[in-house]
Design a protein around this motif. Structure first.
Motif, PDB file in Angstrom:
ATOM      1  N   THR A 106       0.799  -1.929   0.011  1.00  0.00           N
ATOM      2  CA  THR A 106       0.146   0.221  -0.050  1.00  0.00           C
ATOM      3  C   THR A 106       0.883   1.139  -0.424  1.00  0.00           C
ATOM      4  N   ILE A 108       1.407   5.288   0.456  1.00  0.00           N
ATOM      5  CA  ILE A 108       0.699   6.876   0.778  1.00  0.00           C
ATOM      6  C   ILE A 108       1.648   7.510   0.956  1.00  0.00           C
ATOM      7  N   PRO A 114      -4.032   7.630   0.759  1.00  0.00           N
ATOM      8  CA  PRO A 114      -4.038   6.567  -0.100  1.00  0.00           C
ATOM      9  C   PRO A 114      -2.752   7.475  -1.390  1.00  0.00           C
ATOM     10  N   GLY A 140      -4.662   3.302  -2.822  1.00  0.00           N
ATOM     11  CA  GLY A 140      -3.223   3.002  -2.751  1.00  0.00           C
ATOM     12  C   GLY A 140      -2.396   1.592  -2.839  1.00  0.00           C
ATOM     13  N   THR A 174       3.763  -1.257   3.771  1.00  0.00           N
ATOM     14  CA  THR A 174       3.085   0.178   3.703  1.00  0.00           C
ATOM     15  C   THR A 174       4.363   1.136   3.375  1.00  0.00           C
TER      16      THR A 174
END
Length: 853
Positions: A106, A108, A114, A140, A174
């Motif tokens: 993901t 960010i 996102p 995202g 992330t």
């Protein structure tokens, strides 16, 4: 002729069927589940795919009135999935890269939001040759197939620094991008979102990407939503219930703990379905921005207002998130609230004598209180989450209300009494406890939302009062009373949503049990009183949502059963213990095109009186003013038919309403023989009330100027003469809210808001014109705009008075002018760090009963 009619009818059916459209908001679901939902909406297409092959691809997107093929193309997006249409009615999907490994993650930005449409390239670590690639979706998220055990991932997005990572595991977690500063001379890029657009149940306001996200706390932001009036009500729909991520807001102060830039959208539901309580006329559903991340996050804020008295609050929230989806959170809120209310009154009572009263009075309120949350929730996976939260709140010291007045009393034109009256009420600190547990899950195609609540609140109130320097010696100079209330609530609620052909079916049940005791003792001005109330409410509800091309239909019923027991001084009173069985229907029909949205709606509500209004205890307010309740009050029933239309930034709604057993305050002579001249204020049911009017909202954006203008125009017809009141008016009631927000360079924001309510005549009252003007200027600091400072001024012109003449009972006239210390200046400060979205998804059961308590 019959054959021709049959052919025309068949053609019309085929035309409607072939024009099947899909409108749905997919939030972090698998591509497989999204395809299954679309399949359930159509009978014209057969969608074929291998479930496991597409399970890793996740979808977050809003489908708006798209055909079945176009909807499928949109949800697939840039994923490596081939879409093939075979013939007229078959659609095949397959992953073009059939590998055992899928690189997932993901993306960010610096604020935790996102990043959509970022490029992900999978490179060979040996020579950086391109092996595969993909693009992140609106949440995202990305999923890119690959084969090698070790690869080099290159993540890039225009305006941000490119990231390279060597990957030996499939899950990258992330990835946060950081801005890459550069200047392009002579080029300026601008963009904006529309403030609000129509849904089949009301309006959806964009918060993220609009000026609304810069209003500090959610409390402030709500006052700037479309259709929100200066009195905190939705125009034409009363005071709304508020939800944050499906969790019912229990206390309005809770909204101060959330920042407006954490909110993605605010849905203003003007046609709530039967899954909401029987007394709910409108709802605001807040959806937070989806953010990811692990570790600590939090926010801190403070506010100060200065008028004749001051108001201050402080708020702190901390959250710790683990990689396996667990959240642990603690939140605290502290308030020091002081308010001085001034008013003058000139009243008259016509009984065996004519009594006239004049007073100049003040009411000083001082309260310090806190509340705190401790909670845990676990998002096990995308299909299952559960949580538990405990909330405690209490006063710090006594909650003090001091009423003082200088009085003059005439009997038949002769001055017979007067003096200086003082009444002090102290609410003693008693801890209030609340526990909420929830489960939200998906089993197959069925969605399940279950919540359970426990609420325990005790309240001890002590009053002392009297009139000094009075010429009368035959009246008790000092009085006192003591009220001890104990409230308990146990409730649960289950909501299930299941897909059905061309729509979905929502059904469930809600149950609550209330146990309330009120023990009242006094010094001789009335009588002691003990009341024990038990109320059990059980409801079943169902709502069917049907989508037919440009039409969508919502139709539902709520079957509500209530059992009441009312014990007075230890004895059951059957007449005060009614049982009710009610069916509450609600329905709406929406027609939506690319430019217009039209909705025809019918709404039925049923409002039980608050428990405090069902008492028989007689309370002392001053020597000539008492108040009490009425245990014989009936529930208020309302029926409303409305038509609303929206075109771009213009919204209009026409409505007609009928209410039965309207609950209102009522004044009369208390006891003309033993207590001459004393007025008592209680509550009664007005037999009927008709209302009709129009609400308008205009919210265009012109350059840096975001307008949000709301006008409410209404007429009402009250059956007050049936209650013996001599005066009745049916005049126009108007309310104007003019909200102007200017987005300035360098993260500055200026808001100027005015409200005007012209002279009004309605029922048995006449209200003079009132209004206010305020401004707010704010600035965001630091690279990630995590620090915000705002300066505010309210009621700059000192015009927000309440001044009216009312005939509130039989042979009673009241004239008063009141000011609530609304002219204030203040400052707001807020700071957040490593912000992550709360995953708490609980809602609250038995909320209607909690409101009554």
């Amino acid at each position: 002729m019959k054959r021709l009619s049959f052919i025309l009818l068949l053609c019309a059916f085929v035309s409607v069927a072939s024009a099947q459209k899909v409108t749905y908001n997919f939030q972090d679901v698998t591509l497989s589940d999204a395809l299954r939902y679309i399949q359930a909406q159509t009978t014209n297409y057969e969608i074929t795919f291998i479930y496991d092959e597409l399970e890793d691809f996740r979808i977050t997107t809003h489908i708006q009135n798209k055909s079945i093929p176009d909807a499928i193309v949109q949800i697939v997006g840039f994923y490596p999935v081939r879409v093939v249409k075979s013939g007229a009615h078959e659609i095949y999907l397959e992953c073009t890269h059939k590998t055992d490994r899928h690189l997932k993650g993901t993306i960010i930005d610096e604020q935790g939001h996102p990043v959509a449409y970022a490029n992900i390239a999978i490179l060979n670590p040996a020579d950086s040759t391109l092996l595969s690639g993909g693009v992140s979706n609106e949440a995202g998220q990305f999923v890119v197939p690959y084969e090698q055990h070790k690869v080099l991932a290159r993540i890039s997005f225009i305006g941000y620094k490119t990231i390279y990572r060597l990957c030996t595991q499939e899950d990258m977690g992330t990835i946060q991008l950081h801005r890459d500063s550069y200047v392009v001379k002579g080029v300026e890029v601008k963009g904006s979102k529309r403030l609000a657009y129509a849904s089949d149940r009301g309006l959806i306001a964009n918060v993220k990407g609009t000026p609304l996200e810069q209003f500090g706390s959610v409390t402030e932001m709500l006052t700037h939503l479309p259709l929100m009036m200066s009195n905190g009500e939705i125009a034409g729909h009363g005071k709304p219930e508020i939800y944050i991520n499906n969790k019912k807001v229990r206390n309005e102060q809770e909204l101060d703990r959330y920042r407006s830039d954490e909110i993605l959208t605010a849905e203003i539901v003007t046609n709530p379905g039967p899954e909401y309580g029987a007394d709910v006329t409108s709802v605001i559903k807040l959806k937070t921005v989806r953010k990811t991340g692990e570790g600590w996050s939090g926010n801190f804020s403070a506010a100060y207002r200065q008028g004749k008295e001051y108001y201050a609050n402080g708020n702190a929230a901390l959250n710790y998130r683990t990689r396996n989806g667990m959240d642990f959170f603690a939140r605290g809120y502290l308030t020091d609230n002081n308010q001085l209310i001034t008013y003058t009154a000139n009243d008259q009572l016509q009984a065996s004598s004519t009594w006239d009263y004049k007073k100049s009075a003040e009411r000083l309120v001082r309260v310090k209180y806190y509340f705190a949350d401790l909670g845990w929730n676990w998002e096990i996976n995308e299909h299952h989450s559960l949580g538990l939260t405990y909330t405690a709140n209490n006063y710090i010291g006594d909650f003090k209300t001091l009423r003082t007045s200088d009085d003059q009393v005439w009997q038949d034109g002769k001055l017979v009494d007067g003096g200086h009256s003082v009444t002090t009420t102290l609410e003693k600190p008693r801890m209030t406890h609340a526990v909420n547990a929830y489960y939200v899950g998906v089993v197959g195609k069925w969605k399940i939302d279950f919540s359970a609540d426990y609420y325990d609140a005790h309240n001890l109130s002590e009053m002392d009062g009297g009139t000094y320097n009075s010429p009368r010696s035959d009246i008790q100079p000092n009085v006192s009373s003591r009220t001890n209330n104990a409230n308990q609530l146990l409730a649960e609620k289950l909501v299930i949503t299941a897909p059905v052909p061309k729509g979905d079916l929502t059904f469930g049940e809600e149950a609550s049990a209330v146990d309330r005791t009120s023990d009242f003792t006094q010094s001789g001005f009335s009588t002691d009183n003990n009341v024990h109330q038990e109320t059990t409410v059980w409801s079943l509800f169902a709502n069917y949502r049907l989508q037919l091309g440009k039409f969508s239909l919502n139709a539902g019923l709520r079957w509500q059963n209530e059992h009441n027991r009312y014990d007075q001084n230890g004895q059951r009173n059957d007449e005060m213990s009614p049982d009710y069985h009610a069916i509450i229907p609600r329905a709406s029909l929406t027609y939506k095109t690319d430019k217009w949205t039209h909705t025809l709606a019918y709404n039925c509500t049923r409002n039980n009186p608050p428990y405090s209004r069902l008492t028989t205890a007689v309370n002392y307010r001053s020597r000539y003013e008492y108040d009490t309740g009425n245990p014989y009050l009936q529930p208020q029933i309302s029926h409303t038919i409305s038509w609303s239309s929206q075109w771009k930034w213009l919204y209009a709604e026409l409505y007609y309403g009928y209410r039965k057993n309207v609950i209102t305050s009522f004044q009369s002579a208390y006891d003309d023989v033993n207590h001459p001249g004393v007025i008592i204020d209680d509550y009664r049911n007005i037999p009927w009330w008709y209302s009709y009017g129009i609400d308008l909202n205009c919210s265009p954006k012109i350059g840096i100027w975001q307008m949000n203008y709301t006008v409410s125009l209404g007429l009402s017809d009250w059956d007050v003469k049936g209650m013996g009141m001599p005066y009745k008016w049916n005049g126009l009631c108007a309310d104007f809210t003019l909200d102007n927000t200017f987005t300035l360079p360098h993260a500055w924001l200026l808001n100027i808001k005015g409200s005007v309510a012209p002279y009004q005549e309605s029922g048995s009252s006449q209200r003079k014109a009132t209004g206010s003007l305020g401004f707010r200027i704010s600035k965001q600091f630091l690279k990630d705009k995590s620090l915000s400072i705002a300066l505010l001024a309210n009621d700059i012109l000192h015009t927000q008075y309440t001044e009216m003449t009312a005939y509130g009972g039989i042979n009673i006239r009241t004239q008063f002018k009141q000011y609530n210390d609304s002219r204030r200046v203040g400052i707001n400060l807020s700071w957040k760090f490593n912000a992550t979205r709360s995953r708490y998804k609980g809602s609250h059961a038995g909320q209607s009963e909690r409101n009554r308590l």
